[in-house]
Design an enzyme around this catalytic site. Structure first.
Site, mmCIF file in Angstrom:
data_model
loop_
_atom_site.group_PDB
_atom_site.id
_atom_site.type_symbol
_atom_site.label_atom_id
_atom_site.label_comp_id
_atom_site.label_asym_id
_atom_site.label_seq_id
_atom_site.Cartn_x
_atom_site.Cartn_y
_atom_site.Cartn_z
ATOM 1 N N ASP A 115 0.877 -1.167 0.000
ATOM 2 C CA ASP A 115 0.000 0.000 0.000
ATOM 3 C C ASP A 115 0.916 1.219 0.000
ATOM 4 O O ASP A 115 1.521 1.538 1.019
ATOM 5 C CB ASP A 115 -0.905 -0.020 1.242
ATOM 6 C CG ASP A 115 -1.722 1.262 1.393
ATOM 7 O OD1 ASP A 115 -1.729 2.073 0.448
ATOM 8 O OD2 ASP A 115 -2.350 1.453 2.454
ATOM 9 N N LYS A 161 2.658 11.236 -3.535
ATOM 10 C CA LYS A 161 1.664 10.467 -4.303
ATOM 11 C C LYS A 161 0.724 11.400 -5.073
ATOM 12 O O LYS A 161 0.257 11.064 -6.156
ATOM 13 C CB LYS A 161 0.877 9.574 -3.340
ATOM 14 C CG LYS A 161 -0.186 8.695 -3.992
ATOM 15 C CD LYS A 161 -0.765 7.768 -2.949
ATOM 16 C CE LYS A 161 -1.927 6.953 -3.470
ATOM 17 N NZ LYS A 161 -2.410 5.989 -2.460
ATOM 18 N N ASP A 197 -13.010 5.460 2.773
ATOM 19 C CA ASP A 197 -11.584 5.466 3.105
ATOM 20 C C ASP A 197 -11.171 6.867 3.559
ATOM 21 O O ASP A 197 -11.009 7.773 2.741
ATOM 22 C CB ASP A 197 -10.788 5.036 1.866
ATOM 23 C CG ASP A 197 -9.289 4.927 2.120
ATOM 24 O OD1 ASP A 197 -8.820 5.397 3.180
ATOM 25 O OD2 ASP A 197 -8.584 4.381 1.249
ATOM 26 N N GLU A 251 -7.512 0.496 -4.656
ATOM 27 C CA GLU A 251 -7.533 0.428 -3.186
ATOM 28 C C GLU A 251 -8.857 -0.081 -2.617
ATOM 29 O O GLU A 251 -8.857 -0.918 -1.712
ATOM 30 C CB GLU A 251 -7.161 1.809 -2.608
ATOM 31 C CG GLU A 251 -5.669 2.104 -2.777
ATOM 32 C CD GLU A 251 -5.301 3.562 -2.588
ATOM 33 O OE1 GLU A 251 -6.176 4.363 -2.199
ATOM 34 O OE2 GLU A 251 -4.130 3.905 -2.841
#
Length: 357
Positions: free
Chosen positions: A8, A70, A193, A171
């Site tokens: 991850d 990211k 999330d 994800e």
């Protein structure tokens, strides 16, 4: 057959895991922590430092550290003007339009995939130390909304780190797989999330054990960090009001307060009160009891910002909340009871919370 690890690669934290029989298990780092902060810094000799040890450089030498890279993966200069207002990144001066981004760290510059590769390399080292053998194959998770360029940048980061990236997994799909929801064959799954810096809501359709993402929404600048910042502001205002000390321009003191309020946030997810106790510059102490009711009052506006994107994702999927079969919570901020209650109210069902989010 060569061992395959799952990674991850997160905005705030990253981790590496493997299948222990039928169950995924996270591999700890050298410091015993399961999470590797997604922070990269250069030391005085221009050597990369990754994770927890890189965090102090964010305070002491911010021009030699980078985080949340990211957000920049697979994007051009024209795409990230809003990001640059929020982050203290310095781009290389000679970037031409259409060229890959390069971030200036000390006297060197790196592309976002090169910086992500430092994090992946650290995770690879953690896995190799754990197994006592080389690890070269990985599956990496990416946000469902990542486009082709962002996915390719993630694969490039893996290649630079010496990993053969066998597959990229969305994800929300990874979260559903962790709960074994693919065994159900058919149904609709919502994955909520809420991490440290980002919020994603995804609606997945499960058909014959295969997941299809049918709607996504979210906020790339929303998460537990926002709650931390509100609590830090309360503490700084308290200290200035009660003691006449303004610590806003004291980075070390602000960082110490940040650590204390994060401890408070974690504790208040399972207990009714928490006592902040901090030594301030000059030897004076700041002490304050924070009750869960105050914490929830502070956090509520941040948590409420997840409602709009969630309702929009349902609308885009053409579904009503009662048509959702399963709800999965992912991200450390979903440990907060108020978040769990909000999700339960939104979807009119109890979400899955058995696994460490």
């Amino acid at each position: 057959m060569a061992r395959i690890v799952g990674i991850d690669l997160g905005t705030t934290n990253s981790l590496v895991a493997y299948m222990q029989g039928e169950t995924p298990a996270v591999i700890p780092g050298e410091d015993g922590s399961n999470l590797v902060p997604s922070v990269v810094a250069l030391d005085a000799n221009n050597q990369p430092i990754i994770g927890n040890s890189a965090r102090r450089h964010l305070i002491e030498t911010p021009e030699r550290a980078v985080y949340s890279v990211k957000r920049l993966m697979g994007r051009g200069v024209e795409d990230i003007q809003d990001e640059l207002k929020l982050f203290p990144f310095r781009l290389a001066d000679d970037i031409q339009p259409g060229e890959v981004l390069r971030i200036q760290l000390g006297g060197r510059s790196f592309t976002p995939p090169e910086i992500s590769a430092f994090i992946l390399r650290q995770l690879k080292r953690n896995a190799e130390r754990f197994f006592g053998e080389p690890v070269s194959k990985a599956v990496i998770t990416v946000p469902a909304y990542f486009n082709d360029a962002q996915r390719q940048a993630t694969k490039d980061a893996g290649r630079i780190a010496g990993l053969d990236v066998l597959r990229l997994v969305n994800e929300p799909t990874a979260a559903s797989l962790a709960y074994g929801l693919d065994k159900k064959k058919n149904g609709i799954v919502a994955v909520y999330d809420l991490g440290g810096g980002t919020f994603d809501i995804s609606i997945l359709k499960l058909h014959d054990g295969i997941f299809e993402v049918i709607a996504t929404n979210g906020d790339t600048h929303l998460g537990g960090d926002d709650i931390d910042n509100l609590l830090i502001t309360i503490a700084l205002d308290d200290i200035r009001g009660d003691m006449g000390i303004d610590l806003r321009r004291n980075p070390e003191a602000v960082q110490a307060i940040r650590k204390a309020v994060i401890d408070a946030k974690i504790a208040l997810s399972s207990q009714d009160s928490f006592k902040l106790d901090l030594e301030l510059p000059g030897g004076r102490r700041y002490q304050r009891e924070i009750r869960r009711a105050l914490f929830e009052q502070v956090a509520q506006p941040v948590i409420n910002r997840t409602v709009g994107p969630t309702k929009q994702a349902l609308k885009d999927a053409g579904l009503k909340p009662e048509q959702i079969d399963e709800v999965v919570l992912v991200g450390g901020s979903t440990r907060i009871p108020k978040v769990r209650q909000l999700v339960q109210d939104l979807f009119k069902r109890v979400p899955h919370t058995d696994l460490n989010p």
